[in-house]
Design a protein around this motif. Sequence first.
Motif, PDB file in Angstrom:
ATOM      1  N   TRP A 169       0.822  -1.209   0.000  1.00 49.13           N
ATOM      2  CA  TRP A 169       0.000   0.000   0.000  1.00 49.13           C
ATOM      3  C   TRP A 169       0.855   1.257   0.000  1.00 49.13           C
ATOM      4  O   TRP A 169       1.930   1.286   0.599  1.00 49.13           O
ATOM      5  N   PRO A 170       0.372   2.341  -0.631  1.00 43.60           N
ATOM      6  CA  PRO A 170       1.067   3.640  -0.556  1.00 43.60           C
ATOM      7  C   PRO A 170       0.693   4.357   0.748  1.00 43.60           C
ATOM      8  O   PRO A 170      -0.466   4.348   1.155  1.00 43.60           O
ATOM      9  N   TYR A 171       1.679   4.969   1.382  1.00 44.68           N
ATOM     10  CA  TYR A 171       1.460   5.695   2.638  1.00 44.68           C
ATOM     11  C   TYR A 171       1.798   7.166   2.387  1.00 44.68           C
ATOM     12  O   TYR A 171       2.934   7.600   2.593  1.00 44.68           O
ATOM     13  N   ILE A 185      -3.563  -4.154  11.153  1.00 36.92           N
ATOM     14  CA  ILE A 185      -4.672  -3.229  10.941  1.00 36.92           C
ATOM     15  C   ILE A 185      -4.265  -1.804  11.304  1.00 36.92           C
ATOM     16  O   ILE A 185      -4.686  -0.836  10.664  1.00 36.92           O
ATOM     17  N   ALA A 186      -3.387  -1.630  12.316  1.00 37.53           N
ATOM     18  CA  ALA A 186      -2.943  -0.282  12.696  1.00 37.53           C
ATOM     19  C   ALA A 186      -2.084   0.339  11.605  1.00 37.53           C
ATOM     20  O   ALA A 186      -2.168   1.542  11.345  1.00 37.53           O
ATOM     21  N   VAL A 187      -1.267  -0.465  10.919  1.00 36.03           N
ATOM     22  CA  VAL A 187      -0.402   0.048   9.857  1.00 36.03           C
ATOM     23  C   VAL A 187      -1.206   0.343   8.597  1.00 36.03           C
ATOM     24  O   VAL A 187      -1.102   1.433   8.023  1.00 36.03           O
ATOM     25  N   VAL A 188      -2.024  -0.607   8.145  1.00 32.95           N
ATOM     26  CA  VAL A 188      -2.720  -0.412   6.866  1.00 32.95           C
ATOM     27  C   VAL A 188      -3.788   0.676   6.970  1.00 32.95           C
ATOM     28  O   VAL A 188      -4.199   1.237   5.945  1.00 32.95           O
ATOM     29  N   CYS A 192      -3.136   5.365   2.009  1.00 33.56           N
ATOM     30  CA  CYS A 192      -4.070   6.187   1.231  1.00 33.56           C
ATOM     31  C   CYS A 192      -4.495   5.377  -0.005  1.00 33.56           C
ATOM     32  O   CYS A 192      -4.194   5.721  -1.144  1.00 33.56           O
ATOM     33  N   ALA A 193      -5.157   4.249   0.276  1.00 31.09           N
ATOM     34  CA  ALA A 193      -5.609   3.352  -0.787  1.00 31.09           C
ATOM     35  C   ALA A 193      -6.771   2.531  -0.245  1.00 31.09           C
ATOM     36  O   ALA A 193      -7.085   2.584   0.962  1.00 31.09           O
TER      37      ALA A 193
END
Length: 315
Positions: A169-171, A185-188, A192-193
């Motif tokens: 995923w892009p952050y 879940i805290a990271v994803v 911004c996707a």
Amino acid sequence: MSDTDINNFTNPSTFILQGIPGLEEAHVWISIPFCTMYIIALLGNLTVLFIVKTEPSLHGPMYYFLCMLAITDLVLCTSTLPKALAIFWINSREIDFSACLTQMYFIHCFSLVESGTFVAMAFDRYVAICHPLRYSTILTSSVVAKLCLAVVLRSGVLALPYPFLARQWPYCRTNIIPELYCTHIAVVNLACADIRVSSYYGLFVLLCVIGLDVIFIALSYALILRAIFRLPTKDARLKTFGTCGSHLCVILAFYSPGLFISLTYRFGQSGAFHFYVLISNLYLGMPPTLNPIIYGIKTKQIRTRLVWLFTHKRT
């Protein structure tokens, strides 16, 4: 944020672990119970491993599973609590992106190992109570080794998608994780996707894997309770139920907060956020702390051997 900044931030080199949002000024005080839990977890689980290893009478299926649980607890607390204490004590909030994903893998992998170990322990108690005469022929060393290997392989494979999904995923919004450690879940949630794939996979593991484990454990203990109530004397029923009581306490301490945290993150929070962060950290810290205490008190063989060690050293 400009397009160039967004592109540069798509794969952040580090994440920032915020700790417990809203309670930053109390981090030093909060560190006291966390440090205490870590010390107790280390000493307790290492003691269990030492006692089982040095006492030949404890070389049996039940204690092999208990050793597996102790090793799992040591890995779980060591993969999270030292970094949490570093945040509390020296404000060391940065964590490398790869290190974050590695921590994520260890957390989810060994949480699944712990769940699988509880299933194996429930099966062990079922055979011991419902089929005592066939115990040694059903749970042979080969069967125990295969069960342990199956639990580890299942957990390792099921946890692999977590870091791979998080990496893709892009952050581009923020790299600040409002936690003390990196969970999937805290990271994803920072991406911004469209992260529905990550969310659905997490729900699959929660409902289909952990859920099945809970069903198998509940079924085992339902059959165990039926066998207990068929025992001829009250003393026999109380003694047998006491043997299973420690297992039930540990299982409830592990599954209840885990289910609460996972569902809360996915379906919203209606209270103070720091409350959920505290619960999530207690979820990973309390079982490794409580397991050796509960088993040490409830398991007569371990308690007797521990008392002997202390009295023997004094003499």
